[in-house]
Motif scaffolding. Structure first.
Motif, PDB file in Angstrom:
ATOM      1  N   GLU A 139       0.789  -1.386   0.077  1.00 16.15           N
ATOM      2  CA  GLU A 139       0.025   0.184   0.178  1.00 16.15           C
ATOM      3  C   GLU A 139       0.794   1.207  -0.041  1.00 16.15           C
ATOM      4  OE1 GLU A 139      -4.014   0.663   2.080  1.00 16.15           O
ATOM      5  OE2 GLU A 139      -3.636  -2.017   2.684  1.00 16.15           O
ATOM      6  N   HIS A 140       0.386   2.082  -0.354  1.00 18.08           N
ATOM      7  CA  HIS A 140       1.228   3.368  -0.629  1.00 18.08           C
ATOM      8  C   HIS A 140       1.685   4.245   0.306  1.00 18.08           C
ATOM      9  CE1 HIS A 140      -2.536   5.764   1.314  1.00 18.08           C
ATOM     10  NE2 HIS A 140      -1.385   6.689   1.141  1.00 18.08           N
ATOM     11  N   TRP A 141       1.250   3.758   1.817  1.00 19.89           N
ATOM     12  CA  TRP A 141       1.719   4.701   2.744  1.00 19.89           C
ATOM     13  C   TRP A 141       3.116   3.827   3.222  1.00 19.89           C
ATOM     14  CZ3 TRP A 141      -2.768   2.967   3.711  1.00 19.89           C
ATOM     15  CH2 TRP A 141      -3.371   1.629   4.323  1.00 19.89           C
ATOM     16  N   GLU A 142       3.121   2.369   2.927  1.00 22.18           N
ATOM     17  CA  GLU A 142       4.571   1.593   3.800  1.00 22.18           C
ATOM     18  C   GLU A 142       5.374   2.310   2.174  1.00 22.18           C
ATOM     19  OE1 GLU A 142       3.405  -2.266   2.973  1.00 22.18           O
ATOM     20  OE2 GLU A 142       5.429  -2.583   3.485  1.00 22.18           O
ATOM     21  N   LEU A 143       5.867   2.110   0.954  1.00 21.16           N
ATOM     22  CA  LEU A 143       6.066   2.479   0.289  1.00 21.16           C
ATOM     23  C   LEU A 143       6.447   4.010  -0.223  1.00 21.16           C
ATOM     24  CD1 LEU A 143       3.918   1.081  -2.831  1.00 21.16           C
ATOM     25  CD2 LEU A 143       6.003   0.498  -2.753  1.00 21.16           C
ATOM     26  N   ALA A 144       5.828   5.143   0.928  1.00 17.66           N
ATOM     27  CA  ALA A 144       6.145   6.557   0.953  1.00 17.66           C
ATOM     28  C   ALA A 144       6.554   6.845   1.502  1.00 17.66           C
ATOM     29  CB  ALA A 144       4.872   6.860   0.647  1.00 17.66           C
ATOM     30  N   GLU A 145       6.913   5.474   2.527  1.00 19.17           N
ATOM     31  CA  GLU A 145       7.901   5.943   3.949  1.00 19.17           C
ATOM     32  C   GLU A 145       8.922   5.419   3.699  1.00 19.17           C
ATOM     33  OE1 GLU A 145       5.660   4.516   7.530  1.00 19.17           O
ATOM     34  OE2 GLU A 145       5.373   6.409   7.942  1.00 19.17           O
ATOM     35  N   GLN A 146       9.138   4.185   3.030  1.00 17.21           N
ATOM     36  CA  GLN A 146      10.254   3.067   2.167  1.00 17.21           C
ATOM     37  C   GLN A 146      11.016   4.113   1.533  1.00 17.21           C
ATOM     38  OE1 GLN A 146       9.467  -1.016   0.572  1.00 17.21           O
ATOM     39  NE2 GLN A 146      11.363  -0.885  -0.342  1.00 17.21           N
ATOM     40  N   ASN A 147      10.608   5.326   0.754  1.00 12.41           N
ATOM     41  CA  ASN A 147      11.183   5.728  -0.654  1.00 12.41           C
ATOM     42  C   ASN A 147      11.720   7.195  -0.420  1.00 12.41           C
ATOM     43  OD1 ASN A 147      11.408   4.334  -3.061  1.00 12.41           O
ATOM     44  ND2 ASN A 147       9.416   4.025  -2.210  1.00 12.41           N
ATOM     45  N   GLY A 148      10.519   7.528   1.778  1.00 13.73           N
ATOM     46  CA  GLY A 148      11.498   8.647   2.298  1.00 13.73           C
ATOM     47  C   GLY A 148      10.163   9.906   1.497  1.00 13.73           C
ATOM     48  N   TRP A 149       9.096   9.741   0.895  1.00  7.59           N
ATOM     49  CA  TRP A 149       8.308  10.971   0.395  1.00  7.59           C
ATOM     50  C   TRP A 149       7.398  11.239   0.392  1.00  7.59           C
ATOM     51  CZ3 TRP A 149       6.515   8.325  -5.227  1.00  7.59           C
ATOM     52  CH2 TRP A 149       7.905   7.785  -6.113  1.00  7.59           C
ATOM     53  N   ILE A 150       7.317  10.758   2.160  1.00  7.12           N
ATOM     54  CA  ILE A 150       6.099  11.378   2.660  1.00  7.12           C
ATOM     55  C   ILE A 150       6.423  11.510   4.307  1.00  7.12           C
ATOM     56  CG2 ILE A 150       3.897  11.634   3.456  1.00  7.12           C
ATOM     57  CD1 ILE A 150       2.863   9.952   0.400  1.00  7.12           C
ATOM     58  N   ASP A 151       6.203  12.069   4.893  1.00  5.77           N
ATOM     59  CA  ASP A 151       6.291  11.620   6.476  1.00  5.77           C
ATOM     60  C   ASP A 151       5.675  12.448   7.009  1.00  5.77           C
ATOM     61  OD1 ASP A 151       7.477  12.422   8.908  1.00  5.77           O
ATOM     62  OD2 ASP A 151       9.360  13.261   8.207  1.00  5.77           O
ATOM     63  N   PHE A 152       4.453  11.048   7.367  1.00  6.53           N
ATOM     64  CA  PHE A 152       3.574  11.466   7.855  1.00  6.53           C
ATOM     65  C   PHE A 152       3.713  12.074   9.701  1.00  6.53           C
ATOM     66  CE2 PHE A 152       2.290   7.648   5.458  1.00  6.53           C
ATOM     67  CZ  PHE A 152       2.121   8.329   4.158  1.00  6.53           C
ATOM     68  N   GLU A 153       4.412  11.311  10.388  1.00 10.90           N
ATOM     69  CA  GLU A 153       4.548  11.874  12.010  1.00 10.90           C
ATOM     70  C   GLU A 153       4.997  14.227  12.120  1.00 10.90           C
ATOM     71  OE1 GLU A 153       6.180   8.833  10.683  1.00 10.90           O
ATOM     72  OE2 GLU A 153       4.593   7.795  11.731  1.00 10.90           O
ATOM     73  N   ARG A 154       5.549  13.650  10.770  1.00 10.08           N
ATOM     74  CA  ARG A 154       6.408  15.203  11.158  1.00 10.08           C
ATOM     75  C   ARG A 154       5.286  16.367  10.446  1.00 10.08           C
ATOM     76  NH1 ARG A 154      11.498  13.907   9.587  1.00 10.08           N
ATOM     77  NH2 ARG A 154      12.839  13.736  11.650  1.00 10.08           N
ATOM     78  N   GLY A 155       4.340  15.765   9.688  1.00 10.31           N
ATOM     79  CA  GLY A 155       2.897  16.675   9.810  1.00 10.31           C
ATOM     80  C   GLY A 155       1.956  16.849  10.430  1.00 10.31           C
ATOM     81  N   VAL A 156       2.222  15.698  11.969  1.00 13.71           N
ATOM     82  CA  VAL A 156       1.207  15.344  12.468  1.00 13.71           C
ATOM     83  C   VAL A 156       1.679  16.887  13.930  1.00 13.71           C
ATOM     84  CG1 VAL A 156       0.312  14.616  14.811  1.00 13.71           C
ATOM     85  CG2 VAL A 156      -0.166  13.223  12.200  1.00 13.71           C
ATOM     86  N   LYS A 157       3.158  16.591  13.643  1.00 15.49           N
ATOM     87  CA  LYS A 157       3.321  17.571  14.484  1.00 15.49           C
ATOM     88  C   LYS A 157       3.052  19.142  14.291  1.00 15.49           C
ATOM     89  CE  LYS A 157       7.943  17.990  14.139  1.00 15.49           C
ATOM     90  NZ  LYS A 157      10.005  17.387  14.860  1.00 15.49           N
ATOM     91  N   LEU A 158       3.624  19.140  12.815  1.00 15.65           N
ATOM     92  CA  LEU A 158       3.139  20.690  12.772  1.00 15.65           C
ATOM     93  C   LEU A 158       1.509  21.159  12.904  1.00 15.65           C
ATOM     94  CD1 LEU A 158       5.352  20.702   9.287  1.00 15.65           C
ATOM     95  CD2 LEU A 158       5.907  21.518  11.793  1.00 15.65           C
ATOM     96  N   SER A 159       0.680  20.413  12.415  1.00 16.43           N
ATOM     97  CA  SER A 159      -0.874  20.861  12.317  1.00 16.43           C
ATOM     98  C   SER A 159      -1.405  19.830  13.549  1.00 16.43           C
ATOM     99  CB  SER A 159      -0.978  20.533  10.871  1.00 16.43           C
ATOM    100  OG  SER A 159       0.203  21.309  10.520  1.00 16.43           O
ATOM    101  N   LYS A 160      -1.562  18.709  12.937  1.00 21.59           N
ATOM    102  CA  LYS A 160      -2.351  17.312  13.184  1.00 21.59           C
ATOM    103  C   LYS A 160      -2.429  16.510  13.040  1.00 21.59           C
ATOM    104  CE  LYS A 160      -6.959  19.178  13.087  1.00 21.59           C
ATOM    105  NZ  LYS A 160      -8.261  19.380  13.583  1.00 21.59           N
ATOM    106  N   SER A 161      -3.681  15.714  13.142  1.00 20.93           N
ATOM    107  CA  SER A 161      -3.790  14.352  12.074  1.00 20.93           C
ATOM    108  C   SER A 161      -4.396  15.243  10.662  1.00 20.93           C
ATOM    109  CB  SER A 161      -4.785  13.683  12.847  1.00 20.93           C
ATOM    110  OG  SER A 161      -5.634  13.701  12.874  1.00 20.93           O
TER     111      SER A 161
END
Length: 414
Positions: A139-161
């Motif tokens: 699934e895309h979130w796995e691929l996104a994290e593996q490739n370093g394309w998307i940083d979900f945690e830091r998005g939450v840190k800056l704003s929210k979920s």
RNA sequence: GGGUCACUGGCAGAGUGGUCGAUUGCACCGGUCUUGAAAACCGGCGAGGGUUAUACCUCCCAAGGUUCAAAUCCUUGGUGGCCCGCCA
């Protein structure tokens, strides 16, 4: 909004059409009654006002002729109080009607299939065959994290979920997609616009987001401005309150904006990954057309979005939305659903709608033809949701080692 | 943010309390003339509601107010120009 005169003249037919869209029959009756009340209130007010105007004219004439105006004044003063009451009654009637009609959805086209929800939508056709994999696609979130394309945690840190950060090659791909889509649309005759992403209440009422869907919008309280949920709002409202020369239609526009949605009521769904974010990027198509052009332009817009996916090599299907799944302002909608191997399903990536004159009546978008002013038709469609396109690319073009192949069409943009 | 001036039909621009929904010019539409066009001339030409059609009602940025009567006077708000201050 719908044409209340149509309801008045053609009650049974119009009511039946509205009920296909789940409008309660009591609301329809209320609407009809409110309209009749308003008509009567207007008649009463205008009749007396006409008399009052006539008396005022006499008053001026008497003064000029040196006649006494005492008697006139008594009559005029007496009318004044009545007039105020009648005006109040008229305003109340107007507000009542407005409050109802602004929340009544558009009438679906006659050929839109009946149905409860997305399960009753009807597939028109599939484009491209879903790829087969020699491994289990991720699934895309796995691929996104593996490739370093998307940083979900830091998005939450800056704003929210439901906020995320796109980085590196992912960020470049996002930018490439936006440019690619805009160029593609421009080649199809859609003029490019860069528009405000904060708009006022009037604009949102024009396209139908307000007053009914206030909960879905982010609002800047102290400015009375809202973050746009889609570029459809500013693009369509560019022509708010304007009378366009009929010969200048259709006007075909495209624009890239960020979009902001509270996703109230979507609770729990798609929390993982980037399918449903509070902020996302989208390239939009909007057209303003003459009444006789909107069907043809609708097909152009569907084709534009579908071809875009095809050129990217993304398998997808087109579905006609049933009455139950149709949006508030839409008379007809075709959704484009892209194949997601990781989820083993088709997911919405674009939605093209013809609102006919529903938005135009609210936003007062008209055109002049043979001396008459006619409500325009407005259409909108995504072309495409950028984040979901990235997801589709990740999942369809993933390799066994988790790396992602870049579609050829995008290479010159990177 | 402060001051000041303004806001009239697609545009320009008159109108400063009474038959003004508004002079006029440009643009636009129709006609005459012309082989055709241009020019000239004639006519039409803001919007919404209402009516079979007229009447009639509403709208001169918006909302209030004064007055028998408001585009015109007053108040508040919005927007724009200019000046000052501040800031990428």
């Amino acid at each position: 909004m719908i044409d209340v005169k149509l309801l008045q003249k053609n009650f049974d037919e119009t009511a039946a059409a509205l009920m296909r869209k789940k409008v309660d029959v009591s609301v329809i009756n209320e609407l009809k009654n409110a309209n009749e009340t308003l008509k009567n209130a207007k008649l009463a007010y205008e009749t007396l006002q006409a008399k009052q105007n006539e008396l005022s004219r006499l008053f001026g004439q008497y003064k000029k002729e040196g006649k006494s105006t005492d008697e006139l004044k008594i009559e005029v003063d007496a009318n004044k109080a009545t007039l105020n009451d009648l005006l109040d009654a008229q305003r109340t009637a107007e507000e009542t009607l407005d409050a109802i009609i602004m929340r009544v959805p558009n009438i679906p086209d006659a050929d839109v299939p009946d149905g409860e929800d997305e399960n009753d939508n009807i597939e028109i056709r599939k484009v491209l065959t879903p790829p087969t994999f020699t491994f289990t696609p991720k699934e895309h979130w796995e691929l996104a994290e593996q490739n370093g394309w998307i940083d979900f945690e830091r998005g939450v840190k800056l704003s929210k979920s439901r906020f995320s950060v796109v980085a590196g090659m992912g960020a470049r791909l996002e930018r490439a997609l936006i440019n690619f889509m805009l160029d593609f649309n421009r080649a199809r005759g859609f003029e490019e616009f860069s528009v405000p992403m904060l708009v006022n209440r009037r604009a949102l009422e024009g396209t139908g987001q307000l007053p009914k869907f206030e909960d879905d919008l982010f609002k800047v309280e102290e400015e009375e401005l809202y973050l746009i949920p889609t570029a459809e709002v500013p693009l369509t409202n560019l022509f708010q309150d304007e009378i366009i020369n009929g010969a200048d239609l259709p006007i075909k526009m495209t624009g890239y904006t960020s979009c902001f949605r509270k996703e109230a009521g979507s609770g729990g769904r798609d929390v993982r990954g980037m399918i449903r974010q509070h902020q996302f990027h989208k390239v939009e198509l909007v057209s303003i057309t003459r009444a006789d052009q909107s069907d043809a332009v609708f097909e152009e817009m569907v084709a534009c979005a579908s071809d875009l996916l095809a050129v990217l090599g993304l398998p997808h299907r087109l579905v006609t939305l049933c009455t139950g799944d149709l949006g508030f302002g839409a008379a007809r909608t075709v959704d484009l659903e892209v194949w997601l191997p990781g989820q083993n399903t088709y997911r919405e990536i674009s939605s093209v709608s013809n609102t006919r004159d529903f938005q135009a009546r609210r936003a007062k978008i008209r055109y002049k033809e043979e001396g008459k002013n006619i409500l325009a038709h407005t259409l909108n469609g995504s072309s495409l949701a950028v984040g979901r396109t990235m997801i589709a690319i990740m999942e369809n073009f993933q390799q066994e080692d988790g790396s992602i192949r870049i579609p050829d069409a995008l290479k010159k943009y990177l």
